[in-house]
Design a protein around this motif. Structure first.
Motif, PDB file in Angstrom:
ATOM      1  N   ALA A   1      10.117 -14.022  31.099  1.00  0.00           N
ATOM      2  CA  ALA A   1      10.350 -12.886  31.397  1.00  0.00           C
ATOM      3  C   ALA A   1       9.341 -11.548  30.701  1.00  0.00           C
ATOM      4  N   SER A   2       9.617 -11.631  29.382  1.00  0.00           N
ATOM      5  CA  SER A   2       8.770 -10.601  28.851  1.00  0.00           C
ATOM      6  C   SER A   2       7.522 -10.636  28.457  1.00  0.00           C
ATOM      7  N   HIS A   3       7.074 -12.049  28.138  1.00  0.00           N
ATOM      8  CA  HIS A   3       5.852 -12.584  27.533  1.00  0.00           C
ATOM      9  C   HIS A   3       5.711 -12.452  26.044  1.00  0.00           C
ATOM     10  N   TYR A   4       6.784 -11.729  25.531  1.00  0.00           N
ATOM     11  CA  TYR A   4       6.891 -12.030  24.165  1.00  0.00           C
ATOM     12  C   TYR A   4       6.891 -13.665  23.485  1.00  0.00           C
TER      13      TYR A   4
ATOM     14  N   VAL B   1      -4.043   1.926  24.038  1.00  0.00           N
ATOM     15  CA  VAL B   1      -3.275   1.162  24.773  1.00  0.00           C
ATOM     16  C   VAL B   1      -3.622  -0.395  24.755  1.00  0.00           C
ATOM     17  N   HIS B   2      -2.714  -1.258  24.978  1.00  0.00           N
ATOM     18  CA  HIS B   2      -3.042  -2.901  24.964  1.00  0.00           C
ATOM     19  C   HIS B   2      -4.136  -3.249  26.108  1.00  0.00           C
ATOM     20  N   HIS B   3      -4.083  -2.091  27.080  1.00  0.00           N
ATOM     21  CA  HIS B   3      -5.042  -2.522  28.146  1.00  0.00           C
ATOM     22  C   HIS B   3      -6.412  -2.159  27.752  1.00  0.00           C
TER      23      HIS B   3
ATOM     24  N   ILE C   1       2.290   8.125   9.381  1.00  0.00           N
ATOM     25  CA  ILE C   1       2.128   7.628  10.821  1.00  0.00           C
ATOM     26  C   ILE C   1       0.884   6.544  10.516  1.00  0.00           C
ATOM     27  N   ILE C   2       0.744   5.498  11.432  1.00  0.00           N
ATOM     28  CA  ILE C   2      -0.368   4.693  11.692  1.00  0.00           C
ATOM     29  C   ILE C   2      -1.592   5.502  12.115  1.00  0.00           C
ATOM     30  N   THR C   3      -2.650   5.609  11.609  1.00  0.00           N
ATOM     31  CA  THR C   3      -3.755   6.266  12.262  1.00  0.00           C
ATOM     32  C   THR C   3      -4.612   5.119  12.941  1.00  0.00           C
TER      33      THR C   3
ATOM     34  N   GLY D   1       2.256   0.536  26.257  1.00  0.00           N
ATOM     35  CA  GLY D   1       2.423   0.199  24.836  1.00  0.00           C
ATOM     36  C   GLY D   1       1.151   0.315  24.190  1.00  0.00           C
ATOM     37  N   THR D   2       1.366   0.846  22.788  1.00  0.00           N
ATOM     38  CA  THR D   2       0.177   0.918  21.912  1.00  0.00           C
ATOM     39  C   THR D   2      -0.007  -0.111  20.779  1.00  0.00           C
ATOM     40  N   LEU D   3      -1.071  -0.438  20.244  1.00  0.00           N
ATOM     41  CA  LEU D   3      -1.290  -1.188  19.168  1.00  0.00           C
ATOM     42  C   LEU D   3      -0.452  -0.766  17.986  1.00  0.00           C
TER      43      LEU D   3
ATOM     44  N   GLY E   1      12.898  13.914  12.734  1.00  0.00           N
ATOM     45  CA  GLY E   1      11.660  13.699  14.004  1.00  0.00           C
ATOM     46  C   GLY E   1      11.379  12.277  13.763  1.00  0.00           C
ATOM     47  N   GLN E   2      10.669  11.677  14.769  1.00  0.00           N
ATOM     48  CA  GLN E   2      10.293  10.372  15.136  1.00  0.00           C
ATOM     49  C   GLN E   2       9.027  10.374  16.157  1.00  0.00           C
ATOM     50  N   VAL E   3       7.890   9.675  15.626  1.00  0.00           N
ATOM     51  CA  VAL E   3       6.752   9.788  16.751  1.00  0.00           C
ATOM     52  C   VAL E   3       7.407   8.773  17.528  1.00  0.00           C
ATOM     53  N   VAL E   4       6.556   9.022  18.708  1.00  0.00           N
ATOM     54  CA  VAL E   4       6.726   8.247  20.327  1.00  0.00           C
ATOM     55  C   VAL E   4       5.278   7.930  20.687  1.00  0.00           C
ATOM     56  N   ALA E   5       4.947   6.835  20.976  1.00  0.00           N
ATOM     57  CA  ALA E   5       3.699   6.455  21.500  1.00  0.00           C
ATOM     58  C   ALA E   5       3.650   6.039  22.882  1.00  0.00           C
ATOM     59  N   GLY E   6       3.976   4.577  23.003  1.00  0.00           N
ATOM     60  CA  GLY E   6       4.245   4.430  24.375  1.00  0.00           C
ATOM     61  C   GLY E   6       5.617   4.416  25.039  1.00  0.00           C
ATOM     62  N   GLY E   7       6.398   4.607  23.977  1.00  0.00           N
ATOM     63  CA  GLY E   7       7.886   4.585  24.110  1.00  0.00           C
ATOM     64  C   GLY E   7       8.417   3.340  24.691  1.00  0.00           C
ATOM     65  N   HIS E   8       7.821   2.053  24.793  1.00  0.00           N
ATOM     66  CA  HIS E   8       8.343   1.093  25.319  1.00  0.00           C
ATOM     67  C   HIS E   8       9.254   0.284  24.403  1.00  0.00           C
ATOM     68  N   SER E   9       9.395   0.595  23.002  1.00  0.00           N
ATOM     69  CA  SER E   9      10.369   0.009  22.197  1.00  0.00           C
ATOM     70  C   SER E   9      11.564   1.098  22.003  1.00  0.00           C
ATOM     71  N   LEU E  10      10.988   2.390  21.469  1.00  0.00           N
ATOM     72  CA  LEU E  10      11.806   3.263  20.969  1.00  0.00           C
ATOM     73  C   LEU E  10      12.861   3.907  22.130  1.00  0.00           C
ATOM     74  N   VAL E  11      12.136   4.128  23.296  1.00  0.00           N
ATOM     75  CA  VAL E  11      13.172   4.683  24.250  1.00  0.00           C
ATOM     76  C   VAL E  11      14.443   3.796  24.721  1.00  0.00           C
TER      77      VAL E  11
ATOM     78  N   ALA F   1       6.347  -9.860  18.578  1.00  0.00           N
ATOM     79  CA  ALA F   1       5.306  -9.198  18.836  1.00  0.00           C
ATOM     80  C   ALA F   1       3.916 -10.145  18.669  1.00  0.00           C
ATOM     81  N   ASP F   2       2.967  -9.933  19.251  1.00  0.00           N
ATOM     82  CA  ASP F   2       1.626 -10.609  19.183  1.00  0.00           C
ATOM     83  C   ASP F   2       0.927  -9.987  18.215  1.00  0.00           C
ATOM     84  N   MET F   3       0.659  -8.302  18.421  1.00  0.00           N
ATOM     85  CA  MET F   3      -0.717  -8.214  17.379  1.00  0.00           C
ATOM     86  C   MET F   3      -0.274  -8.367  15.968  1.00  0.00           C
TER      87      MET F   3
HETATM   88  C1  LIG Z   1       9.049  -5.479  29.272  1.00  0.00           C
HETATM   89  C2  LIG Z   1       8.355  -5.520  28.096  1.00  0.00           C
HETATM   90  C3  LIG Z   1       7.340  -6.605  27.749  1.00  0.00           C
HETATM   91  C4  LIG Z   1       6.921  -6.510  26.430  1.00  0.00           C
HETATM   92  N1  LIG Z   1       6.262  -7.781  26.269  1.00  0.00           N
HETATM   93  C5  LIG Z   1       5.461  -7.800  25.049  1.00  0.00           C
HETATM   94  C6  LIG Z   1       4.877  -9.014  24.666  1.00  0.00           C
HETATM   95  O1  LIG Z   1       4.769  -9.999  25.400  1.00  0.00           O
HETATM   96  N2  LIG Z   1       4.162  -8.981  23.259  1.00  0.00           N
HETATM   97  C7  LIG Z   1       4.424  -8.034  22.535  1.00  0.00           C
HETATM   98  O2  LIG Z   1       3.754  -7.915  21.459  1.00  0.00           O
HETATM   99  N3  LIG Z   1       4.893  -6.901  22.835  1.00  0.00           N
HETATM  100  C8  LIG Z   1       5.548  -6.508  24.068  1.00  0.00           C
HETATM  101  N4  LIG Z   1       6.321  -5.427  24.391  1.00  0.00           N
HETATM  102  C9  LIG Z   1       6.155  -4.656  23.365  1.00  0.00           C
HETATM  103  C10 LIG Z   1       5.052  -3.380  23.918  1.00  0.00           C
HETATM  104  O3  LIG Z   1       3.894  -4.076  23.905  1.00  0.00           O
HETATM  105  C11 LIG Z   1       4.850  -2.279  22.840  1.00  0.00           C
HETATM  106  O4  LIG Z   1       3.841  -2.598  21.921  1.00  0.00           O
HETATM  107  C12 LIG Z   1       5.917  -1.887  21.924  1.00  0.00           C
HETATM  108  O5  LIG Z   1       7.006  -1.674  22.750  1.00  0.00           O
HETATM  109  C13 LIG Z   1       5.520  -0.868  21.106  1.00  0.00           C
HETATM  110  O6  LIG Z   1       4.472   0.137  21.412  1.00  0.00           O
HETATM  111  P1  LIG Z   1       4.841   1.706  21.811  1.00  0.00           P
HETATM  112  O7  LIG Z   1       3.448   2.445  21.918  1.00  0.00           O
HETATM  113  O8  LIG Z   1       5.408   1.482  22.990  1.00  0.00           O
HETATM  114  O9  LIG Z   1       5.713   2.143  20.742  1.00  0.00           O
HETATM  115  P2  LIG Z   1       7.109   3.270  20.735  1.00  0.00           P
HETATM  116  O10 LIG Z   1       8.207   2.623  21.594  1.00  0.00           O
HETATM  117  O11 LIG Z   1       6.613   4.473  21.285  1.00  0.00           O
HETATM  118  O12 LIG Z   1       7.452   3.166  19.060  1.00  0.00           O
HETATM  119  C14 LIG Z   1       7.857   2.094  18.530  1.00  0.00           C
HETATM  120  C15 LIG Z   1       8.246   2.323  17.191  1.00  0.00           C
HETATM  121  O13 LIG Z   1       6.939   2.624  16.569  1.00  0.00           O
HETATM  122  C16 LIG Z   1       6.824   3.799  16.032  1.00  0.00           C
HETATM  123  N5  LIG Z   1       5.626   4.237  16.172  1.00  0.00           N
HETATM  124  C17 LIG Z   1       4.922   4.348  17.249  1.00  0.00           C
HETATM  125  N6  LIG Z   1       3.661   4.690  16.969  1.00  0.00           N
HETATM  126  C18 LIG Z   1       3.380   4.712  15.736  1.00  0.00           C
HETATM  127  C19 LIG Z   1       2.389   5.217  14.849  1.00  0.00           C
HETATM  128  N7  LIG Z   1       1.064   5.412  15.159  1.00  0.00           N
HETATM  129  N8  LIG Z   1       2.523   5.303  13.587  1.00  0.00           N
HETATM  130  C20 LIG Z   1       3.938   5.189  12.827  1.00  0.00           C
HETATM  131  N9  LIG Z   1       4.948   4.781  13.817  1.00  0.00           N
HETATM  132  C21 LIG Z   1       4.677   4.535  15.303  1.00  0.00           C
HETATM  133  C22 LIG Z   1       7.924   4.627  16.721  1.00  0.00           C
HETATM  134  O14 LIG Z   1       8.279   5.886  15.980  1.00  0.00           O
HETATM  135  C23 LIG Z   1       9.152   3.588  16.934  1.00  0.00           C
HETATM  136  O15 LIG Z   1       9.652   3.453  15.771  1.00  0.00           O
HETATM  137  C24 LIG Z   1       6.929  -5.573  25.437  1.00  0.00           C
HETATM  138  C25 LIG Z   1       7.653  -4.190  25.720  1.00  0.00           C
HETATM  139  C26 LIG Z   1       8.170  -4.396  26.801  1.00  0.00           C
HETATM  140  C27 LIG Z   1       9.079  -3.022  27.413  1.00  0.00           C
END
Ligand SMILES: Cc1cc2nc3c(=O)[nH]c(=O)nc-3n(C[C@H](O)[C@H](O)[C@H](O)COP(=O)(O)OP(=O)(O)OC[C@H]3O[C@@H](n4cnc5c(N)ncnc54)[C@H](O)[C@@H]3O)c2cc1C
Length: 282
Positions: free
Chosen positions: A187-190, A77-79, A166-168, A110-112, A28-38, A123-125
């Protein structure tokens, strides 16, 4: 672009998520915003058999003051971080950095915690949390522990997170004289280079500094030699200590967005900008 088959469980509480993790036998793996995992799953670089969705757990969200510290739930979430009145007033660097992440859609999903766990080198945070000397709260079926952000980030996409953990939440002492600036990929703001400066200032002079760097190295780091050199400086004397800030770094990233030499040069430029912005808030 199609992930391997997986089951999905929407966790209702932290304990429910931890139970599902423990029962999954490492599958199993946790998903939060899914923006990196998916995206990783679609590329089949990650193939979890069970996704445990923690995005809607009430105890994992929110920004609050606790015993003189600020605590942010991992699924916030970042917002929410960018627009938090509490952060804008007491620790503006955190909302300032969150506001620079991606675009509106990314900031609303996306989440912290996801950002810290994923530990993208750009990543910024992570840079903000190492500069704030934040503590990261972790929980598993075995119990809880706290890790300093400075030791949480270990290498490229590598953090001190054990299987089933998990990070709480994240905790830090609020500080006003702090700022985050970055040179970002359009493009991404990374961050190509991102610098978080947290200062203690007296009479216009820096008493002490904590400088977090992202984008330039494999993971977010503190620039401790520079921090020492900044002590005693004022805005008029910064050039001599900041201009070569990138030169002493052991190894610096090079990719299609920026060469190693360019990144080294930009570290000095953005350290100076971050320190000046933090001094202006003192
Ligand atoms: C187009 C695009 C542009 C972006 N630009 C930036 C940017 O400018 N700056 C920046 O910093 N980021 C950027 N991001 C990243 C985004 O902001 C998210 O922070 C990042 O994708 C991860 O957060 P998430 O909640 O989506 O995590 P997920 O994709 O859900 O998870 C990512 C990983 O973290 C793990 N995880 C998630 N939550 C927890 C938890 N609580 N405890 C333990 N493990 C956990 C998951 O299992 C997975 O391995 C960008 C992403 C996209 C798609």
């Amino acid at each position: 672009m199609i992930p391997t088959p997986f089951d999905y469980h929407r966790a209702s509480s932290i304990d429910d998520a931890l139970k599902a993790m423990a029962a999954s036998g490492g599958n199993g793996q946790v998903v939060a915003g899914g923006h990196s995992l998916v995206p990783l799953m679609k590329l089949r670089l990650s193939e979890p058999g069970l996704l445990i969705d923690i995005a809607r757990i009430p105890d994992l969200a929110g920004i609050r003051e606790k015993g003189g510290q600020i605590e942010i739930g991992a699924a916030t979430v970042h917002h929410a971080v960018a627009t938090s009145k509490l952060l804008q007033e007491k620790c503006p660097i955190v909302s300032e950095a969150a506001a620079t992440i991606g675009d509106t859609q990314v900031r609303n999903r996306g989440t912290l915690g996801g950002s810290l766990a994923h530990a993208d080198p750009s990543a910024d945070m992570p840079a903000v949390m190492v500069a704030l000397d934040a503590e990261i709260q972790l929980k598993s079926a075995k119990g809880e522990r706290t890790v300093k952000a400075t030791s949480f980030f270990q290498d490229l996409f590598t953090v001190d997170l054990q299987p089933g953990e998990i990070i709480t939440a994240v905790r830090f002492a609020p500080v006003k004289s702090a700022a985050y600036v970055k040179l970002y990929q359009k493009a991404s703001h990374y961050a190509i280079v991102g610098v978080a400066a947290v200062l203690a200032v007296k009479g216009g002079k820096i008493e002490s500094a904590r400088i977090g760097l992202t984008g330039a190295t494999t993971h977010a780091v503190r620039l401790s030699t520079l921090e020492q050199a900044l002590a005693g400086q004022s805005k008029d004397t910064l050039d001599k200590v900041t201009s070569n800030a990138g030169a002493g770094l052991d190894s610096v990233n090079s990719d299609l967005h920026a060469s190693e030499d360019y990144r080294r040069a930009m570290v000095g430029v953005f350290v100076k900008r971050a320190v000046l912005a933090a001094l202006a808030r003192a």
